[in-house]
Design a protein around this motif. Structure first.
Motif, PDB file in Angstrom:
ATOM      1  N   ASP A 252      -6.402  11.739   0.052  1.00  7.10           N
ATOM      2  CA  ASP A 252      -5.036  11.839  -0.439  1.00  7.10           C
ATOM      3  C   ASP A 252      -4.573  13.281  -0.533  1.00  7.10           C
ATOM      4  O   ASP A 252      -3.407  13.570  -0.339  1.00  7.10           O
TER       5      ASP A 252
ATOM      6  N   SER B  81      -3.526   5.100   1.901  1.00  6.95           N
ATOM      7  CA  SER B  81      -4.831   5.659   2.232  1.00  6.95           C
ATOM      8  C   SER B  81      -5.972   4.743   1.801  1.00  6.95           C
ATOM      9  O   SER B  81      -7.104   4.938   2.189  1.00  6.95           O
TER      10      SER B  81
ATOM     11  N   GLY C 137      -2.930   6.493   6.173  1.00  9.42           N
ATOM     12  CA  GLY C 137      -2.196   7.758   6.328  1.00  9.42           C
ATOM     13  C   GLY C 137      -1.812   8.094   7.760  1.00  9.42           C
ATOM     14  O   GLY C 137      -1.643   9.270   8.085  1.00  9.42           O
TER      15      GLY C 137
END
Ligand code: B12
Length: 527
Positions: A507, A10, A38
């Motif tokens: 995240d 990420s 991601g």
């Protein structure tokens, strides 16, 4: 040959891939780095497809930590649908599971990747894809059989590897259905770089002197052996001289597992050269029993401003018996005392949600942490059972977790239990209040619950950021301009640390993304 290296992380700090890129370029290959933060979609975005068509790489490398396993599996499937380009996987997760990963990638790299990738490019150029490469660390599948190559001895001479740049001009990123060159869009780079790109993240060693049962290092040791490999001071300073040219780099974030593994001579030379040529504030990580007053004061004199120390648990039994971390809390207290003397900003790390830790031991941790010399901040991480680690093996055997639990539960998401909440605010409330709230479940009353629940949001939004700001200001010797720039640059992670714990919202969306993928791409979760 053209090499495309992809990260699904990420954030834009991709040390391993940058090393591989730098080495391949030094061997005359053309390289691009691509960050797909991601990426877990059902279709390949047209922007990614066009980018690959346009670049037309001879080899695609995907780097992954364990939490990126499904995104990597998915991306590789999408790439295979559109292109006939060989794909190699590498990184921590692959080192721990090379055979499993070989189900999805054409090649896996089971250890250091710099030389392996260069040799593979050469192999593909001269011999092609139909012949299995005989390259140390590179495994492949030929006619259904795995061709396992020996693991190369770890790179001893780290100075012989070209070092990573802060922001290479061949680094691209995917953002809102477009691909951008990060060097030409530095604002975008800073959006994806941790701490707003205010630091350069680097290593001066590889390896760790410890073998903690939950840590990837314990598994790497069976591959690499127990050794810490170090770079020379001259090599480290040469990297930093280049990095320093970028005005956005406000400090250096040294991610070595334990910087104090360097001997005093090395540290002395480093401090002298660093002060002379670099003179930026910097951060190091330390293991309590390796704390050395003389080294610490030398480093502080050279600009050491933040020091990260793993505590993990306040219970000696948990540290010794569960974590295989032979560090008594008395050593932690001693090390914290020395750190406090230097006025560098202390950040302590703790592991929570450990099913092997009893309620009494959790309370012991809270009491122990409350005794540490203040001010400091602490971050809590959910105990994640990463595959290949001794603790994961034990927990699977004990039927405590499923072998793939780590894929579904993101490390920064801690359980919202009473004792976790209390531990989280312990550094910022009076010891007497800690004592009052630190009760076993059986003797807790509604007043304890209500008081704790009302304190947490207030402390997290006011006292914790204030402490963070104060210790940073003090560590930067009250240089207000530095402080403002550093805090501003890192505001996203600093604030998100407060609100969302550590790495930020992106995240934390990981779990939601996985849930979405489970519903919409069930095939991805089949073997
Ligand atoms: C620095 C660091 C970070 C940095 C930078 C990460 C990076 N990609 O560079 C940051 C802060 C971003 C980070 C974040 C996290 N980290 Co971290 N991190 C580290 C640390 C301390 C060093 C990594 C490093 O730079 N190594 C040096 C480079 C040169 O080695 P390398 O990355 O392994 O790469 C080599 C090989 O693996 C291989 N290779 C790597 N990629 C590829 C790709 C290809 C194609 C090939 C062929 C080869 C190859 O070649 C490289 C060069 O030789 C390690 C511990 C360790 N000692 O490894 C933990 C570690 C990797 N992190 C870990 C974890 C858990 C995390 C987090 C999930 C924690 C969190 N807070 O949530 C997050 C993930 C965030 C996210 N969503 O992406 C675990 C991973 C365990 C696992 N099984 O996945 C480790 C091992 C620590 C541990 N305690 O076990 N981390």
């Amino acid at each position: 040959m053209r090499l495309l290296l992809i990260s699904l992380q990420s954030n834009a700090y991709i040390t391993g891939l940058k090393y591989i890129a730098a080495n391949a370029r030094a061997h005359g290959h053309n390289v691009r780095l691509l960050l797909l933060p991601g990426y877990l979609e059902n279709k390949l975005s047209p922007a990614i497809e066009d980018f690959i068509l346009d670049y037309s790489p001879d080899l695609i490398g995907v780097g992954l930590m364990s939490i990126e396993f499904y995104p990597a599996k998915n991306l590789t499937r999408l790439l295979k649908e559109k292109f006939n380009i060989p794909v190699i996987w590498g990184g921590v997760h692959v080192i721990l599971n090379p055979e499993e990963c070989l189900k999805y990638a054409d090649y896996t790299c089971c250890a250091d990747g710099e030389r392996a990738v260069v040799s593979l490019l050469e192999h593909l150029r001269t011999k092609g894809r139909d012949i299995a490469p005989e390259i140390p660390n590179v495994w492949t599948r030929i006619n259904g059989q795995i061709s396992k190559q020996p693991i190369a001895l770890p790179e001893k001479d780290l100075d012989s590897l070209p070092f990573q740049e802060y922001l290479p001009d061949y680094f691209y990123g995917f953002h809102k259905e477009g691909i951008y060159n990060f060097a030409q869009n530095q604002r975008l780079f800073r959006k994806y770089a941790l701490y707003g790109g205010t630091c350069h993240m680097m290593l001066t060693t590889r390896g760790c002197p410890f073998k903690c049962a939950y840590c990837g290092n314990s598994a790497f040791m069976s591959i690499y052996g127990k050794n810490v490999r170090e770079r020379s001071v001259a090599n480290v300073i040469a990297e930093l001289k280049e990095v320093k040219k970028n005005p956005y780099v406000l400090y250096i974030n040294i991610q070595d597992d334990c910087f104090f593994a360097h001997n005093r001579e090395w540290i002395k030379e480093f401090c002298r050269e660093y002060k002379k040529h670099i003179n930026l504030p910097f951060l190091v990580r330390v293991i309590p029993t390796m704390m050395d007053r003389e080294k610490l004061f030398m480093l502080r004199g050279a600009g050491l401003s933040w020091i990260v120390m793993g505590i993990q648990s306040g219970s000696d039994r948990v540290n010794f018996e569960v974590y295989n971390r032979k560090i008594r809390f008395t050593s932690v207290e001693k090390a914290a005392g020395i750190i406090a003397e230097t006025s560098a900003a202390p950040f302590y790390e703790l592991i929570v949600d450990n099913p092997y830790e009893t309620e009494d031991e959790k309370r012991e941790t809270i009491t122990a942490v409350s005794q540490l010399k203040r001010p400091y901040t602490a971050s809590l991480a959910h105990l994640t059972f990463f595959p290949g680690t001794p603790l994961a093996e034990r927990a699977v055997k004990d039927n405590i977790v499923s072998p793939d639990a780590y894929l579904y539960r993101y490390i920064v998401k801690i359980d919202k239990t009473y004792l976790n909440k209390l531990l989280d605010i312990t550094p910022y409330i009076p010891k007497t209040l800690v004592k009052f709230l630190n009760k076993p479940e059986a003797s807790r009353r509604i007043t304890h619950q209500v008081l704790l629940n009302s304190l947490v949001p207030v402390i997290k939004r006011t006292i914790e950021p204030a402490v963070y700001f104060f210790i940073t200001t003090r560590a930067l010797d009250y240089n207000i301009s530095w402080t403002i720039r550093t805090v501003r640059g890192g505001w996203r992670s600093a604030i998100s640390r407060v609100i969302f714990n550590f790495l930020g919202k992106g995240d934390l969306k990981y779990d939601q993304k996985m849930e979405w993928a489970r519903k919409n791409m069930p095939a991805l979760f089949e073997n």
